[in-house]
Design an enzyme around this catalytic site. Structure first.
Site, PDB file in Angstrom:
ATOM      1  N   CYS A 135     -71.494 -26.440 -23.436  1.00 58.07           N
ATOM      2  CA  CYS A 135     -71.457 -27.190 -22.177  1.00 58.07           C
ATOM      3  C   CYS A 135     -70.041 -27.591 -21.774  1.00 58.07           C
ATOM      4  O   CYS A 135     -69.827 -28.038 -20.649  1.00 58.07           O
ATOM      5  CB  CYS A 135     -72.352 -28.418 -22.275  1.00 58.07           C
TER       6      CYS A 135
ATOM      7  N   ASN B 298     -80.212 -28.654 -17.076  1.00 56.98           N
ATOM      8  CA  ASN B 298     -78.935 -28.424 -17.742  1.00 56.98           C
ATOM      9  C   ASN B 298     -78.659 -26.912 -17.769  1.00 56.98           C
ATOM     10  O   ASN B 298     -79.314 -26.171 -18.508  1.00 56.98           O
ATOM     11  CB  ASN B 298     -78.990 -29.000 -19.164  1.00 56.98           C
TER      12      ASN B 298
ATOM     13  N   HIS C 147     -70.964 -33.513 -16.701  1.00 51.18           N
ATOM     14  CA  HIS C 147     -71.898 -32.484 -17.158  1.00 51.18           C
ATOM     15  C   HIS C 147     -73.321 -33.016 -16.972  1.00 51.18           C
ATOM     16  O   HIS C 147     -73.597 -34.184 -17.247  1.00 51.18           O
ATOM     17  CB  HIS C 147     -71.613 -32.168 -18.622  1.00 51.18           C
TER      18      HIS C 147
HETATM   19  N1  COA Z   1     -92.705 -35.209 -23.587  1.00 51.49           N
HETATM   20  C1  COA Z   1     -93.316 -36.318 -24.059  1.00 51.49           C
HETATM   21  N2  COA Z   1     -92.898 -36.976 -25.152  1.00 51.49           N
HETATM   22  C2  COA Z   1     -91.830 -36.486 -25.788  1.00 51.49           C
HETATM   23  C3  COA Z   1     -91.149 -35.328 -25.349  1.00 51.49           C
HETATM   24  C4  COA Z   1     -91.628 -34.686 -24.210  1.00 51.49           C
HETATM   25  N3  COA Z   1     -91.055 -33.585 -23.693  1.00 51.49           N
HETATM   26  N4  COA Z   1     -90.114 -35.094 -26.181  1.00 51.49           N
HETATM   27  C5  COA Z   1     -90.145 -36.069 -27.100  1.00 51.49           C
HETATM   28  N5  COA Z   1     -91.185 -36.898 -26.875  1.00 51.49           N
HETATM   29  C6  COA Z   1     -91.600 -38.077 -27.614  1.00 51.49           C
HETATM   30  C7  COA Z   1     -91.137 -38.049 -29.054  1.00 51.49           C
HETATM   31  O1  COA Z   1     -92.046 -37.378 -29.879  1.00 51.49           O
HETATM   32  C8  COA Z   1     -91.065 -39.525 -29.349  1.00 51.49           C
HETATM   33  O2  COA Z   1     -92.367 -40.006 -29.626  1.00 51.49           O
HETATM   34  P1  COA Z   1     -92.598 -41.126 -30.763  1.00 51.49           P
HETATM   35  O3  COA Z   1     -91.858 -42.327 -30.266  1.00 51.49           O
HETATM   36  O4  COA Z   1     -94.077 -41.274 -30.756  1.00 51.49           O
HETATM   37  O5  COA Z   1     -92.034 -40.543 -32.017  1.00 51.49           O
HETATM   38  C9  COA Z   1     -90.644 -40.165 -28.040  1.00 51.49           C
HETATM   39  O6  COA Z   1     -90.983 -39.217 -27.015  1.00 51.49           O
HETATM   40  C10 COA Z   1     -89.166 -40.430 -27.961  1.00 51.49           C
HETATM   41  O7  COA Z   1     -88.515 -39.265 -28.418  1.00 51.49           O
HETATM   42  P2  COA Z   1     -86.964 -39.099 -28.379  1.00 51.49           P
HETATM   43  O8  COA Z   1     -86.567 -37.747 -28.884  1.00 51.49           O
HETATM   44  O9  COA Z   1     -86.343 -40.318 -29.014  1.00 51.49           O
HETATM   45  O10 COA Z   1     -86.749 -39.158 -26.813  1.00 51.49           O
HETATM   46  P3  COA Z   1     -85.435 -39.382 -26.019  1.00 51.49           P
HETATM   47  O11 COA Z   1     -85.613 -40.518 -25.125  1.00 51.49           O
HETATM   48  O12 COA Z   1     -84.215 -39.336 -26.878  1.00 51.49           O
HETATM   49  O13 COA Z   1     -85.410 -38.090 -25.087  1.00 51.49           O
HETATM   50  C11 COA Z   1     -84.223 -36.023 -24.984  1.00 51.49           C
HETATM   51  C12 COA Z   1     -85.318 -36.796 -25.679  1.00 51.49           C
HETATM   52  C13 COA Z   1     -84.095 -34.653 -25.617  1.00 51.49           C
HETATM   53  C14 COA Z   1     -84.583 -35.899 -23.520  1.00 51.49           C
HETATM   54  C15 COA Z   1     -82.905 -36.813 -25.131  1.00 51.49           C
HETATM   55  O14 COA Z   1     -82.710 -37.152 -26.483  1.00 51.49           O
HETATM   56  C16 COA Z   1     -81.689 -36.058 -24.670  1.00 51.49           C
HETATM   57  O15 COA Z   1     -81.544 -35.796 -23.494  1.00 51.49           O
HETATM   58  N6  COA Z   1     -80.766 -35.756 -25.585  1.00 51.49           N
HETATM   59  C17 COA Z   1     -79.498 -35.155 -25.263  1.00 51.49           C
HETATM   60  C18 COA Z   1     -79.727 -33.761 -24.818  1.00 51.49           C
HETATM   61  C19 COA Z   1     -78.451 -33.138 -24.446  1.00 51.49           C
HETATM   62  O16 COA Z   1     -77.622 -33.746 -23.854  1.00 51.49           O
HETATM   63  N7  COA Z   1     -78.349 -31.872 -24.813  1.00 51.49           N
HETATM   64  C20 COA Z   1     -77.312 -31.026 -24.429  1.00 51.49           C
HETATM   65  C21 COA Z   1     -75.998 -31.567 -24.690  1.00 51.49           C
HETATM   66  S1  COA Z   1     -74.989 -30.611 -23.778  1.00 51.49           S
END
Ligand code: COA
Length: 350
Positions: A112, A282, A252
Site C-alpha cells: 500500500c 482498499n 491511504h
Molecule cells: N463481519 C462480521 N463480523 C466480523 C467480521 C465481518 N466481516 N470480521 C470480523 N468480525 C468479528 C470478529 O470475529 C470479532 O468477533 P468477536 O468479538 O466475537 O471475536 C469482531 O468482529 C471484532 O473483530 P476484529 O477483527 O477485532 O474487528 P475490527 O474492528 O478490528 O475490524 C478489520 C476488522 C479487518 C476491518 C480491521 O481490523 C482493519 O481494518 N484492519 C486494518 C486493515 C488494513 O488496514 N489492512 C491493510 C493495510 S494496508
C-alpha cells in the site's frame, strides 16, 4: 529543480461488488462492514483483465484528458503488489500497450506504500536533472489474491489504478520532502504466504489457500494509526509546515476508522481529508492516485497536500506537495461506468 504533478488519470472496472452481495456468501452484515470499514462497494476486474490492463487504462485516461505527448515520456514506474507475472515486469506490458516507446519501465512492490515510494523515486530522478517527464502509476487487481470465503479480508479490497505525470519545473511547486519507513518485523502480519521464492506453488499450497492474503486485522489497524499519525507529524516538521498550512490530506484508503483517527491525531478537520473508500475499498497501490484523480478539481494552485500511507511489510510514509499548474485539458467529462456483479461471478473468476 522540482518535480510537479501536471496530469492525472484513473480507471476502475465497471463491475461493482457491494456489501449486500458479500453478505450472501460470508457470515457478515451490510451494517457491520460499513460501520467497521466505511466501505459500501468495490470494483472487481473480470478474468480477462490483468493489472497491466488496469494501469494501461488509467494512463490512457491521462492521455485522453491532458495535452501530453507520449513520445516524451522517459520512464514509467508502476507500483503494484499484484503484477501480471512474477517474471516479466508489468511495466513492460504497459509501455507496450500505451505506446511509451521512448521510456523504460519498472515495477516496484511496496504494497500500500508503493505509490508513495514510486513518487519519491521519480521526483528524485527529475530533481537530479537527468529526467524531465515520468509517469508514476499505482495499480492492483486485489481480487486475484483475495480469499472470497474469508470474511476478515474479502470485505476490504477492490481493483483499480491511477497515474500521474511528473514533470521538471524551476518553480517551487511540486513534490516536497518525504519520510518513508520500512519494518520487516511486520511481514507475517499482512502477506500472501505462497507463490514467491519462499514457498513456491504446490498442490498443498493451493489446498491450504496460501495464495490468498492473510492479515492480523486489529494489529495492522493499530500499527497503521500510530505509524501514519507519527510520520505525518514528522514530515510537517521536516517541511517547516504547520497543520493549519495543509489544505488537503490524501490518506491511504484502508479503513475509514483509520483515516478518521489519524486526522484526529493530527488535529486536522475531517473535511480536509479526501475519502473515496466507500466506493472502491482498499485498492492497495492505487488508493492514493485514485484519490488524486477523483478530487483533482478541488486542488488549487499553491495549496499544500499531505499524503500518508501504511501497508504490508510493514511499509509506511508521508510526503508533502505544493499543487502546481496542470497541463491543458483535452476534455472535461469523466465517464464512470458501472454494473453490479454477483458473488458467483466473482468466485468463478478465481
Ligand atoms: N463481519 C462480521 N463480523 C466480523 C467480521 C465481518 N466481516 N470480521 C470480523 N468480525 C468479528 C470478529 O470475529 C470479532 O468477533 P468477536 O468479538 O466475537 O471475536 C469482531 O468482529 C471484532 O473483530 P476484529 O477483527 O477485532 O474487528 P475490527 O474492528 O478490528 O475490524 C478489520 C476488522 C479487518 C476491518 C480491521 O481490523 C482493519 O481494518 N484492519 C486494518 C486493515 C488494513 O488496514 N489492512 C491493510 C493495510 S494496508
Amino acid at each position: 529543480m522540482n518535480a510537479v504533478i501536471t496530469a492525472v488519470g484513473g480507471y476502475v472496472p465497471a463491475a461493482i461488488l457491494d456489501n449486500k452481495t458479500i453478505c450472501e456468501k460470508v457470515e457478515t452484515s451490510e451494517l457491520w462492514i460499513e460501520k467497521r470499514t466505511g466501505i459500501k462497494e468495490r470494483r472487481i476486474a473480470d478474468e480477462n483483465t490483468a493489472t497491466s490492463d488496469l494501469a494501461s487504462a488509467a494512463i490512457e485516461n491521462l492521455f485522453e484528458h491532458y495535452d501530453v505527448d507520449r513520445n516524451e515520456i522517459e520512464a514509467l514506474i508502476i507500483a503494484t503488489a499484484t503484477p501480471d507475472h512474477i517474471l516479466a515486469p508489468t511495466a513492460s506490458k504497459v509501455c507496450e500497450k500505451n505506446g511509451l516507446t521512448n521510456a523504460f519501465g519498472l515495477d516496484i512492490n511496496a504494497a500500500c506504500s508503493g505509490f508513495l515510494y514510486a513518487l519519491e523515486l521519480a521526483s528524485s530522478m527529475i530533481e537530479s536533472g537527468r529526467y524531465e517527464k515520468i509517469i508514476v502509476a499505482g495499480a492492483d487487481k486485489m481480487s486475484s489474491i483475495v480469499d472470497y470465503e474469508n470474511r476478515d479480508t474479502c470485505i476490504l479490497f477492490g481493483d483499480g489504478a491511477g497515474a500521474v505525470l511528473l514533470e521538471k519545473t524551476q518553480s517551487d511547486y511540486g513534490i516536497m520532502k518525504s519520510i518513508l519507513r520500512t519494518d520487516g518485523g511486520g511481514t507475517s502480519s499482512l502477506f500472501v504466504p505462497a507463490g514467491g521464492s519462499k514457498m513456491p506453488a504446490t498442490m498443498q499450497s493451493i489446498v491450504h489457500r496460501s495464495h490468498f492474503i492473510k492479515q492480523e486485522g486489529p494489529y495492522v489497524f493499530k500499527k497503521a494509526v500510530s505509524s501514519m499519525s507519527k510520520v505525518s507529524k514528522d514530515v510537517l516538521i521536516k517541511n517547516e509546515l504547520d497543520t493549519e498550512d495543509i489544505d488537503w490530506v490524501i490518506p491511504h484508503q484502508a479503513n475509514l476508522r483509520i483515516i478518521k483517527t489519524v486526522s484526529e491525531n493530527l488535529n486536522i478537520d475531517i473535511n480536509k481529508v479526501k475519502v473515496n473508500i466507500e466506493r472502491y475499498g482498499n485498492t492497495t497501490s492505487a488508493t492514493i492516485p485514485l484519490c488524486l484523480w477523483d478530487f483533482k478539481d478541488d486542488f488549487k494552485k499553491g495549496q499544500y497536500l499531505l499524503i500518508t500511507t501504511f501497508g504490508a511489510g510493514f511499509s509506511w510514509g508521508a510526503l508533502c506537495l505544493k499543487w502546481g499548474t496542470m497541463r491543458k485539458k483535452r476534455h472535461r467529462s469523466q465517464v464512470h461506468q458501472s454494473r453490479k456483479l454477483s458473488y458467483e461471478a466473482v468466485l468463478q473468476q478465481m
